[in-house]
Design an enzyme around this catalytic site. Structure first.
Site, PDB file in Angstrom:
ATOM      1  N   ASP A  67       0.818  -1.083   0.082  1.00 40.82           N
ATOM      2  CA  ASP A  67       0.070  -0.020   0.137  1.00 40.82           C
ATOM      3  C   ASP A  67       0.727   1.177   0.150  1.00 40.82           C
ATOM      4  OD1 ASP A  67       1.083  -0.432   2.703  1.00 40.82           O
ATOM      5  OD2 ASP A  67      -0.827  -0.743   3.410  1.00 40.82           O
ATOM      6  N   ASP A 136      -7.023  -2.577  14.339  1.00 41.88           N
ATOM      7  CA  ASP A 136      -8.296  -2.999  14.002  1.00 41.88           C
ATOM      8  C   ASP A 136      -8.694  -3.967  12.894  1.00 41.88           C
ATOM      9  OD1 ASP A 136      -7.640  -1.870  11.647  1.00 41.88           O
ATOM     10  OD2 ASP A 136      -8.829  -0.208  11.318  1.00 41.88           O
ATOM     11  N   HIS A 138      -6.921  -4.641  10.176  1.00 45.34           N
ATOM     12  CA  HIS A 138      -6.708  -4.569   8.543  1.00 45.34           C
ATOM     13  C   HIS A 138      -5.442  -5.299   8.397  1.00 45.34           C
ATOM     14  CE1 HIS A 138      -4.501  -0.409   9.270  1.00 45.34           C
ATOM     15  NE2 HIS A 138      -3.617  -1.309   9.565  1.00 45.34           N
ATOM     16  N   GLU A 143      -9.604  -2.157   5.268  1.00 46.62           N
ATOM     17  CA  GLU A 143     -10.149  -1.609   6.812  1.00 46.62           C
ATOM     18  C   GLU A 143     -11.301  -2.601   6.932  1.00 46.62           C
ATOM     19  OE1 GLU A 143      -8.253  -0.077   8.692  1.00 46.62           O
ATOM     20  OE2 GLU A 143      -7.813   1.701   8.020  1.00 46.62           O
TER      21      GLU A 143
HETATM   22  P1  PGA Z   1       2.426  -1.418  12.520  1.00 51.38           P
HETATM   23  O1  PGA Z   1       1.202  -1.547  11.528  1.00 51.38           O
HETATM   24  O2  PGA Z   1       3.353  -2.422  12.114  1.00 51.38           O
HETATM   25  O3  PGA Z   1       2.827  -0.010  12.440  1.00 51.38           O
HETATM   26  O4  PGA Z   1       1.917  -1.561  13.942  1.00 51.38           O
HETATM   27  C1  PGA Z   1       0.740  -2.552  11.250  1.00 51.38           C
HETATM   28  C2  PGA Z   1      -0.336  -2.715  10.072  1.00 51.38           C
HETATM   29  O5  PGA Z   1      -0.944  -1.430  10.248  1.00 51.38           O
HETATM   30  O6  PGA Z   1      -0.411  -3.375   9.245  1.00 51.38           O
END
Ligand code: PGA
Length: 262
Positions: A67, A136, A138, A143
């Site tokens: 992404d 959350d 994702h 999302e």
């Molecule tokens: P993070 O993010 O590794 O910074 O916790 C993980 C994600 O959002 O997939």
């Protein structure tokens, strides 16, 4: 799903790096899907070490990132292109032209997304996809309630994700872009293998729901239960809410030697 619980994130990342390393040795022209965020940093450090100290050769490898934020140019401090260059690509011998991150400045977003999907198909699909997980649930920036059939497209980040990621933007939520381009869940599910990493207590609920909860788009990562080859690497804190934690440890201890790359 295989659940691999290690004492800490470093050990879990080293185990995940062995899986990536094995693929790259077995298939020098492997196609690897990559993730950004705090979680994969130790994995990337270990891959760099494997390259520098053990000669792991990325010269034939192609990479596709999950992404990118819409509106951030590639050289922006917080763009995922820059993150990847600084934390991995600049330190291994992957050819820069074989690295792909969605273009956050694309004028025609749908066309850019379609071209990204096509580029993955053109190289024969992703062999191994690295994933983090949002608090959350994702994966990529898919999302909650993202379609399980989704492909690369624009998404709007949840307030939770904006708040979680504000730490990279001087703690200022108003600086976090609200839109992104992300591979879809369908894209992720097409990978031959998925390896998810999750560390820290902030991820324990999402990990438990992903591994042991119902498969539901409200918890996007739960779709990995339907993937034929998914490994979840967690530290003790991220494993804290797993009901069958003893069973996962039991299984891991009894893995046959030939399966023991992780
Ligand atoms: P993070 O993010 O590794 O910074 O916790 C993980 C994600 O959002 O997939």
């Amino acid at each position: 799903m295989e659940i691999i619980i290690k004492e800490n994130g470093q050990m879990a990342s080293e185990a995940a790096a062995r899986v990536v390393g094995r693929l790259v040795r077995d298939k020098p022209n492997a196609v690897i899907g990559l993730a950004t965020g705090s979680t994969p940093l130790m994995l990337y450090k270990e891959l760099i070490r494997l390259h520098k100290e053990e000669g792991l050769d990325f010269s034939g490898v192609t990479a596709f990132n999950l992404d990118e934020y819409i509106g951030l140019p590639a050289d922006h401090e917080q763009s995922y292109r820059r993150f990847m260059n600084e934390n991995l690509f600049n330190h291994i011998n992957i050819k820069m032209e074989n690295t792909n991150v969605p273009d956050g400045m694309a004028e025609d977003v749908p066309a850019t997304c379609a071209a990204y999907e096509q580029a993955i198909v053109d190289v024969g699909g992703i062999d191994l996809q690295v994933l983090g997980i949002g608090s959350d649930g994702h994966v990529g920036f898919n999302e909650p309630t993202s379609s399980f059939a989704s492909r690369t497209r624009i998404k709007t980040l949840t307030k939770q994700t904006v708040a979680d990621n504000a730490r990279f933007f001087d703690g200022d939520e108003s600086k976090v872009p609200h839109h992104c381009i992300t591979m879809g869940i369908g894209t992720i599910m097409d990978a031959q293998m998925n390896i998810m990493l999750a560390f820290g207590e902030g991820k324990s609920e999402a990990v438990a729901a992903t591994v042991e909860g119902p498969v539901a788009s409200i918890m996007p990562a739960s779709i990995l239960q339907c993937h034929s080859s998914a490994k979840v690497f967690v530290d003790e804190a991220a494993a804290a809410d797993l009901k069958l934690v003893d069973y996962y440890r039991w299984v891991y201890k009894r893995k046959p030697d030939w399966q023991k790359d992780a």
